[in-house]
Design a protein around this motif. Structure first.
Motif, mmCIF file in Angstrom:
data_model
loop_
_atom_site.group_PDB
_atom_site.id
_atom_site.type_symbol
_atom_site.label_atom_id
_atom_site.label_comp_id
_atom_site.label_asym_id
_atom_site.label_seq_id
_atom_site.Cartn_x
_atom_site.Cartn_y
_atom_site.Cartn_z
ATOM 1 N N HIS A 33 -66.314 -24.005 -69.851
ATOM 2 C CA HIS A 33 -67.133 -24.173 -71.047
ATOM 3 C C HIS A 33 -67.606 -22.805 -71.562
ATOM 4 N N PRO A 34 -67.942 -22.715 -72.845
ATOM 5 C CA PRO A 34 -68.378 -21.427 -73.409
ATOM 6 C C PRO A 34 -69.688 -20.949 -72.787
ATOM 7 N N ARG A 35 -69.752 -19.649 -72.566
ATOM 8 C CA ARG A 35 -70.938 -19.037 -71.956
ATOM 9 C C ARG A 35 -71.658 -18.174 -72.991
ATOM 10 N N PRO A 36 -72.973 -18.288 -73.090
ATOM 11 C CA PRO A 36 -73.725 -17.367 -73.949
ATOM 12 C C PRO A 36 -73.526 -15.926 -73.470
ATOM 13 N N PRO A 37 -73.773 -14.948 -74.322
ATOM 14 C CA PRO A 37 -73.588 -13.547 -73.940
ATOM 15 C C PRO A 37 -74.348 -13.179 -72.663
ATOM 16 N N LYS A 38 -73.651 -12.518 -71.756
ATOM 17 C CA LYS A 38 -74.178 -11.999 -70.487
ATOM 18 C C LYS A 38 -74.502 -13.090 -69.469
ATOM 19 N N TRP A 39 -74.243 -14.354 -69.779
ATOM 20 C CA TRP A 39 -74.488 -15.415 -68.809
ATOM 21 C C TRP A 39 -73.340 -15.470 -67.803
ATOM 22 N N ALA A 151 -84.954 -6.003 -67.475
ATOM 23 C CA ALA A 151 -84.225 -7.176 -67.972
ATOM 24 C C ALA A 151 -83.817 -6.983 -69.426
ATOM 25 N N MET A 152 -84.677 -6.365 -70.222
ATOM 26 C CA MET A 152 -84.343 -6.102 -71.624
ATOM 27 C C MET A 152 -83.170 -5.134 -71.734
ATOM 28 N N ARG A 153 -83.205 -4.077 -70.952
ATOM 29 C CA ARG A 153 -82.135 -3.071 -71.010
ATOM 30 C C ARG A 153 -80.780 -3.657 -70.619
ATOM 31 N N HIS A 154 -80.786 -4.587 -69.657
ATOM 32 C CA HIS A 154 -79.523 -5.042 -69.073
ATOM 33 C C HIS A 154 -79.149 -6.473 -69.466
ATOM 34 N N GLY A 155 -79.913 -7.091 -70.350
ATOM 35 C CA GLY A 155 -79.577 -8.431 -70.808
ATOM 36 C C GLY A 155 -79.672 -9.485 -69.723
ATOM 37 N N LYS A 156 -80.790 -9.473 -68.982
ATOM 38 C CA LYS A 156 -80.992 -10.413 -67.876
ATOM 39 C C LYS A 156 -82.230 -11.276 -68.102
ATOM 40 N N ILE A 157 -82.455 -12.207 -67.186
ATOM 41 C CA ILE A 157 -83.628 -13.079 -67.233
ATOM 42 C C ILE A 157 -84.749 -12.465 -66.406
ATOM 43 N N ILE A 175 -96.110 -10.443 -76.843
ATOM 44 C CA ILE A 175 -95.816 -10.935 -78.190
ATOM 45 C C ILE A 175 -94.718 -10.122 -78.866
ATOM 46 N N THR A 176 -94.834 -8.803 -78.828
ATOM 47 C CA THR A 176 -93.812 -7.958 -79.445
ATOM 48 C C THR A 176 -92.477 -8.105 -78.728
ATOM 49 N N VAL A 177 -92.536 -8.202 -77.391
ATOM 50 C CA VAL A 177 -91.307 -8.350 -76.611
ATOM 51 C C VAL A 177 -90.575 -9.632 -77.001
ATOM 52 N N LEU A 178 -91.328 -10.728 -77.145
ATOM 53 C CA LEU A 178 -90.702 -12.022 -77.390
ATOM 54 C C LEU A 178 -90.372 -12.258 -78.862
ATOM 55 N N SER A 179 -91.112 -11.647 -79.759
ATOM 56 C CA SER A 179 -90.849 -11.880 -81.189
ATOM 57 C C SER A 179 -89.887 -10.841 -81.754
ATOM 58 N N GLU A 180 -90.145 -9.573 -81.501
ATOM 59 C CA GLU A 180 -89.308 -8.500 -82.049
ATOM 60 C C GLU A 180 -88.165 -8.110 -81.125
ATOM 61 N N LYS A 181 -88.220 -8.603 -79.885
ATOM 62 C CA LYS A 181 -87.214 -8.261 -78.866
ATOM 63 C C LYS A 181 -87.108 -6.746 -78.683
ATOM 64 N N THR A 182 -88.266 -6.121 -78.717
ATOM 65 C CA THR A 182 -88.318 -4.675 -78.512
ATOM 66 C C THR A 182 -89.585 -4.321 -77.746
ATOM 67 N N LEU A 183 -89.520 -3.234 -76.986
ATOM 68 C CA LEU A 183 -90.680 -2.770 -76.230
ATOM 69 C C LEU A 183 -90.931 -1.311 -76.615
ATOM 70 N N PRO A 184 -91.932 -1.043 -77.444
ATOM 71 C CA PRO A 184 -92.197 0.325 -77.893
ATOM 72 C C PRO A 184 -92.670 1.220 -76.743
ATOM 73 N N GLN A 195 -81.179 -6.346 -74.919
ATOM 74 C CA GLN A 195 -79.750 -6.622 -75.026
ATOM 75 C C GLN A 195 -79.522 -8.133 -75.025
ATOM 76 N N ARG A 196 -78.422 -8.574 -75.597
ATOM 77 C CA ARG A 196 -78.102 -9.991 -75.608
ATOM 78 C C ARG A 196 -78.032 -10.506 -74.172
#
Length: 365
Positions: A33-39, A151-157, A175-184, A195-196
């Motif tokens: 079955h199809p896998r989401p990116p990095k899964w 986890a953000m850098r490497h696309g993990k959980i 909030i910024t991590v989950l909404s903007e998907k970025t960590l300043p 990452q995806r």
């Protein structure tokens, strides 16, 4: 003193991705079955890993016994841009499910932040190697990644345990991590972009409601799945029996199955006291102050088996169970003892086949 190298058999409790590596490998090999990116697995295969099934010639053992739809929603959430919040009373397998989801999706369940009243922003964002910071000033080399940043850098959980134990201002770091998907990283005038494949699983305890309530802004970033106590006595009995067998192997106890009737009695007592009602629905009961969770029932049976193994004949008896059960129920020596004694007299004393159990509990009380 010389310490021998640690081998897998020396580890008291290995991570899920190691313990069930053969199952995960079999699922990956059979997964079409199809896998989401990095899964590592498709959502369907992740669900099979959680609920049990077959992959090729390999039997997949159930990790969660309960409503299928709950696990479908949990897995599907992690394939979206919403984070997952698992809520339930103590002992409803929130951490267990969180660990196995991360193991199946990312192959790594160790990216964990343990939430406490003392958890600060650096546990979620990043910290500094102060020796390098003083010597060199702010730099990537001086930066200490949090599990969330990694986890953000490497696309993990990433996982965050007991979110409502964390102070509200620290919670809002997410909030910024989950909404903007970025960590300043303002000190370096840079940022880490997720990452995806990145997502977050948080857990929270129903009994902590109001301790550090989530802000509306943060709640919107989560999809919430409430994990209930097991629906039936048979479901809970199945969970307790499986986990006791697993714990017995890790502790090196003889591979002797526990006396099923004694385990059934423990589960029955927990369910009745938790519900405030006997199983036949005829007698109302007072409930003790403790949660009497499935996890505690597992501990009671496991401790009873340990007593039977080392100080008895190796067979779980009512006396072994009672020694552990009384301590699990009686947390408050006055209030809970009165509740327990009343329960023994009005619910257990005249119950057919429970005489030995009643006597053992009375002696231990």
């Amino acid at each position: 003193m010389t310490h021998l190298p640690t081998t897998p058999t020396d580890v008291l409790r290995d991570h899920a991705e190691h313990t069930y590596a053969h199952e995960l490998s079999a699922l990956a090999a059979a997964d079409t079955h199809p896998r989401p990116p990095k899964w590592n697995l498709s959502p369907r295969a992740v669900l099979t890993y959680l609920l049990g099934g077959v992959a090729g010639d390999t039997e997949i053992t159930p990790k969660y016994v309960g409503e299928r739809r709950l696990m479908e929603v949990a897995v599907a959430t992690l394939a979206t841009d919403r984070a997952l919040l698992l809520i339930g009373v103590p002992g409803t397998a929130k951490s267990w499910v969180s660990e196995h989801l991360a193991a199946a999706i990312s192959g790594d369940s160790t990216l964990l932040v343990q939430g406490t009243a003392g958890t600060d922003e650096s546990a979620i964002r990043y910290g500094w190697n102060y020796a390098r910071l003083l010597a060199e000033g702010p730099s990537e080399a001086a930066l200490v990644e949090s599990p969330v940043m990694y986890a953000m850098r490497h696309g993990k959980i990433a996982r965050l345990e007991e979110l409502t134990r964390v102070q509200s201002d620290v919670q809002d770091t997410l909030i910024t991590v989950l909404s903007e998907k970025t960590l300043p990283i303002p000190e370096l005038r840079s940022e880490v972009q997720a990452q995806r494949g990145f997502n977050l699983i948080a857990t929270a305890n129903n009994r902590d409601k109001g301790v550090n309530e989530l802000s509306s802004a943060l709640k919107r970033r989560f999809n919430t799945v409430v994990l209930p106590v097991p629906d039936s006595l048979e479901d809970e009995l199945n969970i307790v029996t499986r986990r006791v067998e697993q714990l017995g192997r890790s502790l090196g106890l003889p591979a002797v199955p526990p006396a099923l009737e004694e385990v059934r009695r423990v589960v029955t007592v927990f369910r009745e006291l938790r519900a405030g009602l006997t199983g036949d629905g005829k007698t109302k009961l007072k409930s003790p102050s403790g949660s009497l969770s499935t996890a505690e029932a597992i501990s009671v049976v496991n401790q009873g088996l340990t007593l039977a193994t080392h100080f008895g004949d190796g067979v779980l008896s009512a006396r072994d169970v009672a020694a552990s059960l009384v301590g699990a129920v009686i947390k408050d020596p006055v209030q809970d003892r009165a509740v327990w004694n009343e329960y023994l007299e009005i619910a257990i004393k005249k119950r057919e086949g429970w005489k030995e159990f009643y006597t053992a509990c009375r002696e231990e009380s």
